[in-house]
Design an enzyme around this catalytic site. Structure first.
Site, PDB file in Angstrom:
ATOM      1  N   GLU A 151       0.824  -1.214   0.000  1.00 10.02           N
ATOM      2  CA  GLU A 151       0.000   0.000   0.000  1.00 10.02           C
ATOM      3  C   GLU A 151       0.856   1.261   0.000  1.00 10.02           C
ATOM      4  O   GLU A 151       0.571   2.214  -0.723  1.00 10.02           O
ATOM      5  CB  GLU A 151      -0.936  -0.019   1.205  1.00 10.02           C
ATOM      6  CG  GLU A 151      -1.916  -1.164   1.152  1.00 10.02           C
ATOM      7  CD  GLU A 151      -2.568  -1.492   2.474  1.00 10.02           C
ATOM      8  OE1 GLU A 151      -3.412  -2.404   2.474  1.00 10.02           O
ATOM      9  OE2 GLU A 151      -2.243  -0.869   3.511  1.00 10.02           O
ATOM     10  N   ILE A 171      -5.965   3.642   3.553  1.00 10.47           N
ATOM     11  CA  ILE A 171      -6.330   2.342   2.998  1.00 10.47           C
ATOM     12  C   ILE A 171      -6.176   1.251   4.057  1.00 10.47           C
ATOM     13  O   ILE A 171      -5.398   1.399   4.992  1.00 10.47           O
ATOM     14  CB  ILE A 171      -5.470   2.032   1.740  1.00 10.47           C
ATOM     15  CG1 ILE A 171      -5.934   0.756   1.035  1.00 10.47           C
ATOM     16  CG2 ILE A 171      -3.996   2.028   2.058  1.00 10.47           C
ATOM     17  CD1 ILE A 171      -5.303   0.522  -0.343  1.00 10.47           C
ATOM     18  N   CYS A 172      -6.945   0.180   3.905  1.00  8.30           N
ATOM     19  CA  CYS A 172      -6.836  -1.020   4.723  1.00  8.30           C
ATOM     20  C   CYS A 172      -7.258  -0.742   6.167  1.00  8.30           C
ATOM     21  O   CYS A 172      -8.414  -0.455   6.426  1.00  8.30           O
ATOM     22  CB  CYS A 172      -5.417  -1.579   4.612  1.00  8.30           C
ATOM     23  SG  CYS A 172      -5.194  -3.246   5.249  1.00  8.30           S
ATOM     24  N   ALA A 173      -6.342  -0.804   7.115  1.00  6.73           N
ATOM     25  CA  ALA A 173      -6.653  -0.539   8.520  1.00  6.73           C
ATOM     26  C   ALA A 173      -6.563   0.948   8.859  1.00  6.73           C
ATOM     27  O   ALA A 173      -7.038   1.378   9.909  1.00  6.73           O
ATOM     28  CB  ALA A 173      -5.701  -1.322   9.421  1.00  6.73           C
ATOM     29  N   GLY A 212      -9.630   3.184   1.030  1.00  9.81           N
ATOM     30  CA  GLY A 212      -9.473   2.010   0.172  1.00  9.81           C
ATOM     31  C   GLY A 212      -9.506   0.741   0.997  1.00  9.81           C
ATOM     32  O   GLY A 212      -9.261   0.748   2.205  1.00  9.81           O
TER      33      GLY A 212
END
Length: 183
Positions: free
Chosen positions: A16, A101-103, A150
């Site tokens: 990422e 994004i993600c966490a 994201g």
């Protein structure tokens, strides 16, 4: 020329982070890797990265956008940094682009800048908001006002290109997308 700070903490998700830096630089942005404190940052999969700047310099150098990669414990380390939360609040007040994004959307919630709707790593939404309010499960990347979120590693390219589109415009987005052979 647009300037973007990609802020990393130990335990960041390498795909990422580095995809965002790479794609933004290909698009002509100045994409700086910023660390919370130390010049060397270790990723979640033991890839070491050297920062261009520290978090303290992000305010001073006049960045146009911030990108926060996920990964654990990277996103937790970002969320626990009071100075980062303060910078995010300042960026939000100015309507500057903030991307996670993600966490990492949990960092935005902790800083009280996350808007109504968001995406994140599936199953992590209750770590962003305990009641999961505003979580959108059927999108990979989502923009709500000045906030882009994201889903996770597999969507890093889509996330980075979406940032390019919103920060540098459709023409730049289409050129970079084409050059990368992204469908």
């Amino acid at each position: 020329m647009k300037k973007v700070a990609v802020i990393l903490a130990d335990g960041f998700e390498e795909i990422e982070a580095l995809t965002s830096v790479d794609v933004l630089r290909r698009a002509g942005a100045i994409a700086s890797i910023a660390s919370l404190k130390d010049a060397q940052i270790r990723g979640a999969h033991n890839i070491n990265v050297k920062a261009d700047v520290t978090l303290r310099e992000v305010e001073e150098l006049g960045y146009d956008a911030i990108v926060l990669p996920g990964g654990l414990p990277g996103a937790e380390n970002l969320a626990n940094d009071a100075k980062l939360r303060e910078i995010l609040q300042e960026f939000d007040k100015k309507g500057k682009l903030i991307c996670a994004i993600c966490a990492a959307p949990m960092v935005l919630e902790r800083a009280r800048v996350l808007k109504e709707h968001f995406v994140c790593y599936p199953g992590f939404e209750e770590n962003v908001r305990s009641d999961k309010r505003g979580y959108v499960s059927d999108k990979n990347v989502l923009k709500d006002q000045n906030i882009i979120t994201g889903k996770g590693p597999a969507f890093s390219m889509e996330f980075a290109l979406f940032i390019v589109k919103n920060l540098l415009g459709e023409e730049t987005y289409l050129k970079v997308k084409s050059d990368l052979l992204y469908k």
